[in-house]
Design an enzyme around this catalytic site. Structure first.
Site, PDB file in Angstrom:
ATOM      1  N   SER A   9       0.985  -1.319  -0.087  1.00 24.33           N
ATOM      2  CA  SER A   9      -0.006  -0.051  -0.024  1.00 24.33           C
ATOM      3  C   SER A   9       0.943   1.085   0.004  1.00 24.33           C
ATOM      4  CB  SER A   9      -1.013   0.138   1.233  1.00 24.33           C
ATOM      5  OG  SER A   9      -1.593   1.430   1.460  1.00 24.33           O
ATOM      6  N   HIS A  34      -0.993  -1.305  -4.322  1.00 25.30           N
ATOM      7  CA  HIS A  34      -2.396  -0.834  -3.770  1.00 25.30           C
ATOM      8  C   HIS A  34      -2.518   0.608  -3.510  1.00 25.30           C
ATOM      9  CE1 HIS A  34      -5.987  -1.830  -1.299  1.00 25.30           C
ATOM     10  NE2 HIS A  34      -5.620  -0.904  -0.500  1.00 25.30           N
ATOM     11  N   ASP A  36      -4.506   3.698  -2.555  1.00 26.03           N
ATOM     12  CA  ASP A  36      -5.603   3.953  -1.450  1.00 26.03           C
ATOM     13  C   ASP A  36      -6.020   5.456  -1.914  1.00 26.03           C
ATOM     14  OD1 ASP A  36      -5.953   1.972   0.393  1.00 26.03           O
ATOM     15  OD2 ASP A  36      -4.203   2.381   1.122  1.00 26.03           O
ATOM     16  N   MET A  38      -8.799   8.364  -1.021  1.00 26.16           N
ATOM     17  CA  MET A  38      -9.744   8.722   0.058  1.00 26.16           C
ATOM     18  C   MET A  38     -10.323  10.072  -0.355  1.00 26.16           C
ATOM     19  SD  MET A  38      -7.634   7.493   3.552  1.00 26.16           S
ATOM     20  CE  MET A  38      -6.565   5.792   3.406  1.00 26.16           C
ATOM     21  N   HIS A  68      -8.167   0.940  -4.376  1.00 30.47           N
ATOM     22  CA  HIS A  68      -8.981   0.816  -3.316  1.00 30.47           C
ATOM     23  C   HIS A  68      -9.758   2.348  -3.060  1.00 30.47           C
ATOM     24  CE1 HIS A  68      -9.411  -0.034   1.286  1.00 30.47           C
ATOM     25  NE2 HIS A  68     -10.633   0.035   0.759  1.00 30.47           N
ATOM     26  N   MET A  70     -11.881   4.396  -0.943  1.00 28.93           N
ATOM     27  CA  MET A  70     -12.591   4.882  -0.085  1.00 28.93           C
ATOM     28  C   MET A  70     -13.360   6.216  -0.073  1.00 28.93           C
ATOM     29  SD  MET A  70      -9.717   3.206   2.400  1.00 28.93           S
ATOM     30  CE  MET A  70      -8.493   3.337   1.186  1.00 28.93           C
ATOM     31  N   MET A 140     -11.616  -5.718   5.182  1.00 25.28           N
ATOM     32  CA  MET A 140     -10.808  -4.889   5.761  1.00 25.28           C
ATOM     33  C   MET A 140     -10.641  -5.277   7.234  1.00 25.28           C
ATOM     34  SD  MET A 140     -10.079  -2.369   3.863  1.00 25.28           S
ATOM     35  CE  MET A 140      -9.275  -1.233   5.197  1.00 25.28           C
ATOM     36  N   LEU A 146      -6.763   5.242   7.553  1.00 32.37           N
ATOM     37  CA  LEU A 146      -5.663   5.430   7.946  1.00 32.37           C
ATOM     38  C   LEU A 146      -4.541   4.169   7.885  1.00 32.37           C
ATOM     39  CD1 LEU A 146      -5.902   7.412  11.604  1.00 32.37           C
ATOM     40  CD2 LEU A 146      -4.896   8.366   9.509  1.00 32.37           C
ATOM     41  N   ASP A 174      -6.651  -6.264   4.167  1.00 34.87           N
ATOM     42  CA  ASP A 174      -5.954  -4.981   4.237  1.00 34.87           C
ATOM     43  C   ASP A 174      -6.165  -4.211   5.610  1.00 34.87           C
ATOM     44  OD1 ASP A 174      -4.983  -2.368   3.561  1.00 34.87           O
ATOM     45  OD2 ASP A 174      -6.790  -1.851   2.267  1.00 34.87           O
TER      46      ASP A 174
HETATM   47  C1  DX5 Z   1      -6.492   1.897   5.272  1.00 34.03           C
HETATM   48  C2  DX5 Z   1      -5.907   1.574   3.878  1.00 34.03           C
HETATM   49  C3  DX5 Z   1      -4.882   0.489   3.834  1.00 34.03           C
HETATM   50  C4  DX5 Z   1      -3.644   0.793   4.603  1.00 34.03           C
HETATM   51  C5  DX5 Z   1      -2.785  -0.439   5.202  1.00 34.03           C
HETATM   52  O1  DX5 Z   1      -7.684   2.495   5.244  1.00 34.03           O
HETATM   53  O2  DX5 Z   1      -6.947   0.922   3.233  1.00 34.03           O
HETATM   54  O3  DX5 Z   1      -4.650   0.116   2.640  1.00 34.03           O
HETATM   55  O4  DX5 Z   1      -2.745   1.761   3.951  1.00 34.03           O
HETATM   56  O5  DX5 Z   1      -1.732   0.420   6.112  1.00 34.03           O
HETATM   57  P1  DX5 Z   1      -1.193  -0.728   6.996  1.00 34.03           P
HETATM   58  O6  DX5 Z   1      -0.593  -1.934   6.379  1.00 34.03           O
HETATM   59  O7  DX5 Z   1      -0.059   0.134   7.590  1.00 34.03           O
HETATM   60  O8  DX5 Z   1      -2.191  -0.883   7.787  1.00 34.03           O
HETATM   61 ZN    ZN Z   2      -6.180  -0.083   1.252  1.00 34.96          ZN
END
Ligand code: DX5
Ligand code: ZN
Length: 237
Positions: A9, A34, A36, A38, A68, A70, A140, A146, A174
């Protein structure tokens, strides 16, 4: 069984060097990256959007972007992410009014479709129709929003439930996944492992990637060696 894939990620990477970070991960054995996305509404954080993903896609030949989303109204961004080079568009069940229609729209734009469930959403939210039509199911293991949060083991029964219903489907975990927590994920049936902090925070990310991948391969080999009655070795000729 679907094969093991590790998807670092980039949320935990140096965003100022994003293309270089992606290349470094691919060189180190990562098959997917990956990404993310947001929006500050679905989750209380803002990260990157299509313009940045497009630059990464142009700058990193051969990258597979596991995007991903969000975001609220995930149907709004399918075209933009497809145009930016997204390979897999994973939206949240909680944010979607018509998951099946959205999966079809994603497929129409030539992307694989993933559907994510947050920690409080039961696995039964993934109906048989959704589960068979989607290419990937994301369970998840932290509340989205975060990086660096503590792994929620209580989410793993959902992985096992989905694996039992969809034996050949890609199932991703994840959040808080690291060399210590990955075995339980792999045992439950996850084959796609996302990790941010564990990989980017390591001095030897290649080794972490290899460890995460081999946890899946080990768990799969163990399951394959079990006979119908659960006895090791029974199914091997
Ligand atoms: C959280 C994200 C994850 C995050 C995982 O909302 O979707 O992809 O980056 O990070 P770690 O592996 O540090 O928990
Ligand atoms: Zn993610």
């Amino acid at each position: 069984m679907p094969r093991a894939i590790v998807a670092p990620s980039v949320l935990a990477s140096d965003f100022g060097q994003l293309t270089a970070e992606c290349k470094r991960m691919m060189k180190g054995g990562a098959e997917w990256l990956h990404m993310d996305v947001m929006d500050g509404h679905f989750v209380p954080n803002i990260t990157v959007g299509a313009p940045i993903l497009s630059c990464v896609h142009k700058g990193v030949p051969g990258i597979f972007m596991d995007v991903h989303m969000m975001v609220t109204q995930p149907e709004k961004w399918v075209d933009d992410i497809a145009d930016a080079g997204g390979a897999l568009y994973c939206f949240h069940y909680e944010a979607s009014s018509d998951p099946l229609a959205l999966i079809h729209a994603i497929h129409q734009r030539g992307m694989k479709a993933g559907i994510a469930i947050s920690p409080d959403t039961p696995s039964t939210a993934i109906t048989d129709d959704i589960g068979t039509t989607a290419d990937m199911l994301l369970v998840m293991t932290v509340y989205p929003g975060l990086g660096g949060q503590k792994f929620l083991e209580r989410c793993l029964p959902k992985v096992a439930q989905l694996r039992a219903r969809f034996p050949d489907k890609d199932i991703e975990v994840d959040g808080g996944v690291n060399p210590k927590t990955v075995d339980a994920c792999a045992e439950a049936g996850a084959n796609i492992i996302v990790a941010g902090t564990a990989i980017f925070g390591s001095e030897n990310p290649d080794q972490v990637i290899a460890t995460l991948k081999s946890a899946v391969n080990t768990a799969q080999a163990k399951h394959a060696a079990k006979g119908v009655n659960g006895t090791i070795g029974k199914s091997i000729d």
